[in-house]
Design a protein around this motif. Sequence first.
Motif, PDB file in Angstrom:
ATOM      1  N   LEU A  28       0.780  -1.233   0.000  1.00 47.66           N
ATOM      2  CA  LEU A  28       0.000   0.000   0.000  1.00 47.66           C
ATOM      3  C   LEU A  28       0.815   1.289   0.000  1.00 47.66           C
ATOM      4  N   VAL A  29       2.092   1.222   0.373  1.00 49.34           N
ATOM      5  CA  VAL A  29       2.869   2.427   0.635  1.00 49.34           C
ATOM      6  C   VAL A  29       4.127   2.465  -0.230  1.00 49.34           C
ATOM      7  N   MET A  30       4.404   3.624  -0.831  1.00 49.53           N
ATOM      8  CA  MET A  30       5.639   3.826  -1.585  1.00 49.53           C
ATOM      9  C   MET A  30       6.827   3.774  -0.623  1.00 49.53           C
ATOM     10  N   PRO A  31       7.978   3.276  -1.062  1.00 48.35           N
ATOM     11  CA  PRO A  31       9.148   3.211  -0.176  1.00 48.35           C
ATOM     12  C   PRO A  31       9.561   4.565   0.394  1.00 48.35           C
ATOM     13  N   ASP A  32       9.337   5.653  -0.362  1.00 45.88           N
ATOM     14  CA  ASP A  32       9.724   6.991   0.094  1.00 45.88           C
ATOM     15  C   ASP A  32       8.526   7.796   0.624  1.00 45.88           C
ATOM     16  N   PHE A  33       7.498   7.106   1.069  1.00 49.30           N
ATOM     17  CA  PHE A  33       6.292   7.705   1.637  1.00 49.30           C
ATOM     18  C   PHE A  33       6.657   8.750   2.696  1.00 49.30           C
ATOM     19  N   VAL A  34       5.967   9.903   2.648  1.00 51.54           N
ATOM     20  CA  VAL A  34       6.149  10.951   3.656  1.00 51.54           C
ATOM     21  C   VAL A  34       4.804  11.139   4.362  1.00 51.54           C
ATOM     22  N   ASN A  35       4.831  11.022   5.694  1.00 50.17           N
ATOM     23  CA  ASN A  35       3.626  11.094   6.507  1.00 50.17           C
ATOM     24  C   ASN A  35       3.767  12.234   7.509  1.00 50.17           C
TER      25      ASN A  35
END
Length: 140
Positions: A28-35
């Motif tokens: 579900l999440v990109m490796p470089d996800f920013v939260n």
Amino acid sequence: MSEQNKAAFRRMLHEVIAGGNLELIDELVMPDFVNYVYRSSGEIMKIVGSEAFRAAQAQMQTIFSNVTMEEFQMIAEGDHLVAHYRMRGVHIGAFLGVAATGKTIHMDGMTIVRFVDGKFAERRGVIDTIPLYKQLGIAP
């Protein structure tokens, strides 16, 4: 695309956050996800990368049990989604300097997610922590 993004968001809420399936994060999440998480106290937390997000979710599992997520509204257009939701759970571990209370708590959130290829690329969420502070007896 919008319906695919809604489905991905629901999976995140119900299978990852409430269900504890941290392996699903890879899907579900990109490796470089920013939260980014904005708390009503003014604090801004920034978590970068899918592994850091996985670690944060694992930590939350030590703080809250019996978690459920309720969706109030979700709007998706193009690669963005906006949602209002409520998390409920039992406070079982130290959180915000408060030892486990065993209390059932809830907190509401609103979030904007940007998707890339059907995966979470960026999230900006606002969590209403003031009611949570009151529930834990630490209201400012």
